[in-house]
Scaffold this motif. Structure first.
Motif, PDB file in Angstrom:
ATOM      1  N   ARG A 163       0.838  -1.209   0.000  1.00 29.13           N
ATOM      2  CA  ARG A 163       0.000   0.000   0.000  1.00 29.13           C
ATOM      3  C   ARG A 163       0.866   1.249   0.000  1.00 29.13           C
ATOM      4  NH1 ARG A 163      -5.283   1.401   1.418  1.00 29.13           N
ATOM      5  NH2 ARG A 163      -5.521   3.642   1.122  1.00 29.13           N
ATOM      6  N   LEU A 164       1.983   1.207   0.724  1.00 20.71           N
ATOM      7  CA  LEU A 164       2.914   2.334   0.744  1.00 20.71           C
ATOM      8  C   LEU A 164       3.409   2.629  -0.665  1.00 20.71           C
ATOM      9  CD1 LEU A 164       4.143   4.075   3.089  1.00 20.71           C
ATOM     10  CD2 LEU A 164       6.182   2.637   2.883  1.00 20.71           C
ATOM     11  N   ALA A 165       3.783   1.580  -1.402  1.00 14.94           N
ATOM     12  CA  ALA A 165       4.244   1.763  -2.779  1.00 14.94           C
ATOM     13  C   ALA A 165       3.134   2.320  -3.662  1.00 14.94           C
ATOM     14  CB  ALA A 165       4.744   0.429  -3.338  1.00 14.94           C
ATOM     15  N   LEU A 166       1.919   1.799  -3.498  1.00 16.65           N
ATOM     16  CA  LEU A 166       0.798   2.271  -4.314  1.00 16.65           C
ATOM     17  C   LEU A 166       0.545   3.757  -4.092  1.00 16.65           C
ATOM     18  CD1 LEU A 166      -1.581   1.673  -6.205  1.00 16.65           C
ATOM     19  CD2 LEU A 166      -2.928   1.079  -4.177  1.00 16.65           C
ATOM     20  N   GLU A 167       0.555   4.183  -2.832  1.00 14.22           N
ATOM     21  CA  GLU A 167       0.325   5.598  -2.543  1.00 14.22           C
ATOM     22  C   GLU A 167       1.401   6.470  -3.170  1.00 14.22           C
ATOM     23  OE1 GLU A 167      -2.255   6.980  -1.056  1.00 14.22           O
ATOM     24  OE2 GLU A 167      -3.248   5.072  -0.669  1.00 14.22           O
ATOM     25  N   ALA A 168       2.644   5.980  -3.175  1.00 17.35           N
ATOM     26  CA  ALA A 168       3.730   6.745  -3.782  1.00 17.35           C
ATOM     27  C   ALA A 168       3.590   6.791  -5.297  1.00 17.35           C
ATOM     28  CB  ALA A 168       5.070   6.134  -3.388  1.00 17.35           C
ATOM     29  N   LEU A 169       3.249   5.663  -5.915  1.00 16.67           N
ATOM     30  CA  LEU A 169       3.109   5.609  -7.373  1.00 16.67           C
ATOM     31  C   LEU A 169       1.930   6.452  -7.856  1.00 16.67           C
ATOM     32  CD1 LEU A 169       3.839   1.817  -7.912  1.00 16.67           C
ATOM     33  CD2 LEU A 169       5.336   3.730  -8.488  1.00 16.67           C
ATOM     34  N   LEU A 170       0.920   6.611  -6.997  1.00 17.23           N
ATOM     35  CA  LEU A 170      -0.225   7.463  -7.337  1.00 17.23           C
ATOM     36  C   LEU A 170       0.054   8.942  -7.071  1.00 17.23           C
ATOM     37  CD1 LEU A 170      -3.157   5.278  -5.931  1.00 17.23           C
ATOM     38  CD2 LEU A 170      -2.605   5.698  -8.339  1.00 17.23           C
ATOM     39  N   THR A 174       5.465  10.946  -0.911  1.00 18.04           N
ATOM     40  CA  THR A 174       6.796  10.915  -1.504  1.00 18.04           C
ATOM     41  C   THR A 174       7.684   9.991  -0.679  1.00 18.04           C
ATOM     42  OG1 THR A 174       6.566  13.180  -2.311  1.00 18.04           O
ATOM     43  CG2 THR A 174       8.797  12.280  -2.166  1.00 18.04           C
ATOM     44  N   LEU A 175       8.362   9.083  -1.363  1.00 20.50           N
ATOM     45  CA  LEU A 175       9.305   8.176  -0.722  1.00 20.50           C
ATOM     46  C   LEU A 175      10.665   8.326  -1.363  1.00 20.50           C
ATOM     47  CD1 LEU A 175       7.255   4.836  -0.547  1.00 20.50           C
ATOM     48  CD2 LEU A 175       7.688   6.434   1.328  1.00 20.50           C
ATOM     49  N   LEU A 180      11.109   3.324  -1.966  1.00 21.93           N
ATOM     50  CA  LEU A 180      10.092   3.003  -2.966  1.00 21.93           C
ATOM     51  C   LEU A 180      10.433   1.703  -3.679  1.00 21.93           C
ATOM     52  CD1 LEU A 180       7.598   3.570  -4.631  1.00 21.93           C
ATOM     53  CD2 LEU A 180       8.966   5.073  -6.098  1.00 21.93           C
ATOM     54  N   ALA A 181      11.689   1.515  -4.019  1.00 16.72           N
ATOM     55  CA  ALA A 181      12.091   0.284  -4.709  1.00 16.72           C
ATOM     56  C   ALA A 181      11.799  -0.932  -3.834  1.00 16.72           C
ATOM     57  CB  ALA A 181      13.570   0.338  -5.068  1.00 16.72           C
ATOM     58  N   HIS A 182      12.078  -0.814  -2.548  1.00 23.10           N
ATOM     59  CA  HIS A 182      11.816  -1.916  -1.615  1.00 23.10           C
ATOM     60  C   HIS A 182      10.321  -2.185  -1.500  1.00 23.10           C
ATOM     61  CE1 HIS A 182      12.082  -4.367   2.037  1.00 23.10           C
ATOM     62  NE2 HIS A 182      11.115  -3.608   2.513  1.00 23.10           N
ATOM     63  N   ALA A 183       9.545  -1.123  -1.317  1.00 25.70           N
ATOM     64  CA  ALA A 183       8.099  -1.290  -1.159  1.00 25.70           C
ATOM     65  C   ALA A 183       7.458  -1.782  -2.461  1.00 25.70           C
ATOM     66  CB  ALA A 183       7.466   0.029  -0.725  1.00 25.70           C
ATOM     67  N   ARG A 184       7.954  -1.301  -3.593  1.00 18.51           N
ATOM     68  CA  ARG A 184       7.378  -1.702  -4.878  1.00 18.51           C
ATOM     69  C   ARG A 184       7.598  -3.187  -5.143  1.00 18.51           C
ATOM     70  NH1 ARG A 184       7.671   1.878 -10.437  1.00 18.51           N
ATOM     71  NH2 ARG A 184       6.225   0.562 -11.643  1.00 18.51           N
ATOM     72  N   GLN A 185       8.705  -3.714  -4.639  1.00 18.39           N
ATOM     73  CA  GLN A 185       8.955  -5.143  -4.763  1.00 18.39           C
ATOM     74  C   GLN A 185       7.843  -5.940  -4.071  1.00 18.39           C
ATOM     75  OE1 GLN A 185      11.384  -6.262  -6.576  1.00 18.39           O
ATOM     76  NE2 GLN A 185      11.810  -8.369  -5.972  1.00 18.39           N
ATOM     77  N   ARG A 186       7.373  -5.439  -2.935  1.00 20.26           N
ATOM     78  CA  ARG A 186       6.293  -6.116  -2.218  1.00 20.26           C
ATOM     79  C   ARG A 186       4.966  -6.001  -2.979  1.00 20.26           C
ATOM     80  NH1 ARG A 186       5.494  -9.377   0.816  1.00 20.26           N
ATOM     81  NH2 ARG A 186       4.402  -8.439   2.558  1.00 20.26           N
ATOM     82  N   LEU A 187       4.776  -4.886  -3.678  1.00 20.37           N
ATOM     83  CA  LEU A 187       3.549  -4.693  -4.445  1.00 20.37           C
ATOM     84  C   LEU A 187       3.524  -5.568  -5.695  1.00 20.37           C
ATOM     85  CD1 LEU A 187       0.911  -3.067  -5.065  1.00 20.37           C
ATOM     86  CD2 LEU A 187       2.374  -1.403  -6.252  1.00 20.37           C
ATOM     87  N   GLU A 188       4.639  -5.620  -6.408  1.00 16.81           N
ATOM     88  CA  GLU A 188       4.657  -6.245  -7.723  1.00 16.81           C
ATOM     89  C   GLU A 188       5.187  -7.678  -7.734  1.00 16.81           C
ATOM     90  OE1 GLU A 188       6.804  -3.494 -10.174  1.00 16.81           O
ATOM     91  OE2 GLU A 188       5.101  -2.098 -10.296  1.00 16.81           O
ATOM     92  N   PHE A 253       5.240   9.664   8.648  1.00 18.96           N
ATOM     93  CA  PHE A 253       3.826   9.471   8.402  1.00 18.96           C
ATOM     94  C   PHE A 253       3.015   9.529   9.691  1.00 18.96           C
ATOM     95  CE2 PHE A 253       5.859   6.806   5.011  1.00 18.96           C
ATOM     96  CZ  PHE A 253       5.628   7.711   3.984  1.00 18.96           C
ATOM     97  N   ASP A 254       1.785  10.006   9.550  1.00 15.14           N
ATOM     98  CA  ASP A 254       0.839  10.005  10.655  1.00 15.14           C
ATOM     99  C   ASP A 254       0.546   8.561  11.068  1.00 15.14           C
ATOM    100  OD1 ASP A 254      -2.291   9.758  11.315  1.00 15.14           O
ATOM    101  OD2 ASP A 254      -1.533  11.684  12.047  1.00 15.14           O
ATOM    102  N   PRO A 255       0.431   8.281  12.370  1.00 14.36           N
ATOM    103  CA  PRO A 255       0.149   6.911  12.821  1.00 14.36           C
ATOM    104  C   PRO A 255      -1.101   6.316  12.191  1.00 14.36           C
ATOM    105  CG  PRO A 255       0.800   8.276  14.676  1.00 14.36           C
ATOM    106  CD  PRO A 255       0.662   9.192  13.501  1.00 14.36           C
ATOM    107  N   ASN A 256      -2.106   7.152  11.911  1.00 18.51           N
ATOM    108  CA  ASN A 256      -3.315   6.637  11.276  1.00 18.51           C
ATOM    109  C   ASN A 256      -3.043   6.141   9.868  1.00 18.51           C
ATOM    110  OD1 ASN A 256      -5.298   6.912  13.310  1.00 18.51           O
ATOM    111  ND2 ASN A 256      -5.373   9.116  12.952  1.00 18.51           N
TER     112      ASN A 256
END
Length: 327
Positions: A163-170, A174-175, A180-188, A253-256
């Motif tokens: 989800r972190l990667a998705l929010e950044a790609l949208l 900003t990451l 971003l590369a690390h998080a995107r690996q989890r997404l894709e 990031f905000d805890p929420n």
């Protein structure tokens, strides 16, 4: 290139001599021979461009993910992968794209001994639908309906990075490039937890894979089992891997927002499961045997409903909506 040439070039290989497929691609039906005493486990997932992946996704990553999300369902059932079919709609024949897609798909299929035995291709919007088949000893499948009051609730691996990667790609956050590369690996390129699912047979009382978000998917276990649960949000928030990969990532990031990612982010493809407290040593052994970390995140209760608490046991408002394909 015509349809049958495309299938022959990118999606046809001889069947494995040690596999369950007696007859694979090329006839009107495939033939499988499950081992005696085994039940077939079957699941389908569809990935649609613009809904489940971006148009510019790396085709090799898409080939991996298309199969991985199906293998994740087998893992949640405690089933060993046997074979799969592929239905593929393509806007046009793009040979470099097909080479990358099939390469990513074959690599994961080979890693799990899973055979492509048939399917369909047609021209149309980019759409990938895989049906996967596995086997599980009769009566040993992990189901959603076995959770009991007092059971521990666990989740494998990490949560929230997809989800972190998705929010950044949208463009919503900003990451740093490395985060971003690390998080995107989890997404894709999610990791289907097949070894853990196999190790949990006879240990877990219920299980399912986390695809649409932890709370939403866990609610299916609670409904099927007729129970409730309490989840420690302090523990789940610490499962976002970006915070370990880069210590400053979580602090921005905000805890929420962190809770939204970890509790309802989706695309994690981890296993959520329950087990009696008396089986904690067995859960730890399954984790070690499968080389998959697991974390105890809550407790099943007799009282219906899903409750969130903080580190002090105080209630946390549940305002975290998981993914819904029609909302």
């Amino acid at each position: 290139m015509g349809e049958f040439d495309l299938i022959a070039r990118y999606f046809t290989r001889p069947v494995r001599p040690d596999g369950a497929a007696v007859l694979g691609v090329g006839d009107d039906c495939a033939l499988l021979a499950p081992a005696p005493g085994m039940q077939l486990a079957v699941s389908s997932d569809m990935l649609v461009e613009g809904r489940h992946f971006f148009a510019d996704v790396d085709p090799e990553a898409l080939g991996h993910k298309a199969l991985a999300v199906n293998l994740s369902d087998l893992a949640a059932c405690g089933a060993r992968p046997l074979a799969f079919t592929l239905a593929l709609s393509l806007p046009r024949v793009d040979e470099p794209w097909l080479a990358g897609f099939s390469r990513g798909m074959w690599a994961l299929a080979d890693a799990h001994g899973c055979e492509l035995v048939g399917g369909d291709t047609t021209q149309g919007p980019l759409n990938v639908c895989i049906t996967v088949l596995g086997e599980v000893p009769a009566g040993q499948a992990l189901l959603r309906s076995g959770a009991r009051p007092g059971d521990d609730i666990y989740v494998s691996g990490t949560l929230g990075d997809a989800r972190l990667a998705l929010e950044a790609l949208l463009g919503h956050i900003t990451l740093r490039a490395d985060v971003l590369a690390h998080a995107r690996q989890r997404l894709e390129r999610p990791t289907p937890r097949v070894p853990l699912g196999l190790a949990l047979r006879g240990v877990a009382s219920s299980a399912m894979d986390v695809s649409d978000g932890l709370l939403g998917d866990l609610s299916h276990i609670l409904k099927a089992s007729g129970v409730g649960a309490s989840i420690d949000t302090h523990v789940t928030s610490n499962l976002i891997a970006a915070s370990a990969y880069l210590s400053s990532a979580r602090g921005q990031f905000d805890p929420n927002f962190v809770r939204q990612c970890t509790l309802a982010g989706g695309d994690d493809y981890e296993l959520a499961f329950t087990a009696p407290p008396a089986r904690r040593a067995a859960v730890a052994a399954a984790s070690e045997a499968s080389h998959t970390p697991v974390t105890r995140i809550g407790t099943v209760s007799a009282e219906p409903g899903l409750r969130l608490v903080d580190a002090q046991g105080q209630p946390v408002e549940n305002r975290y909506a998981s993914f819904d394909h029609f909302q």
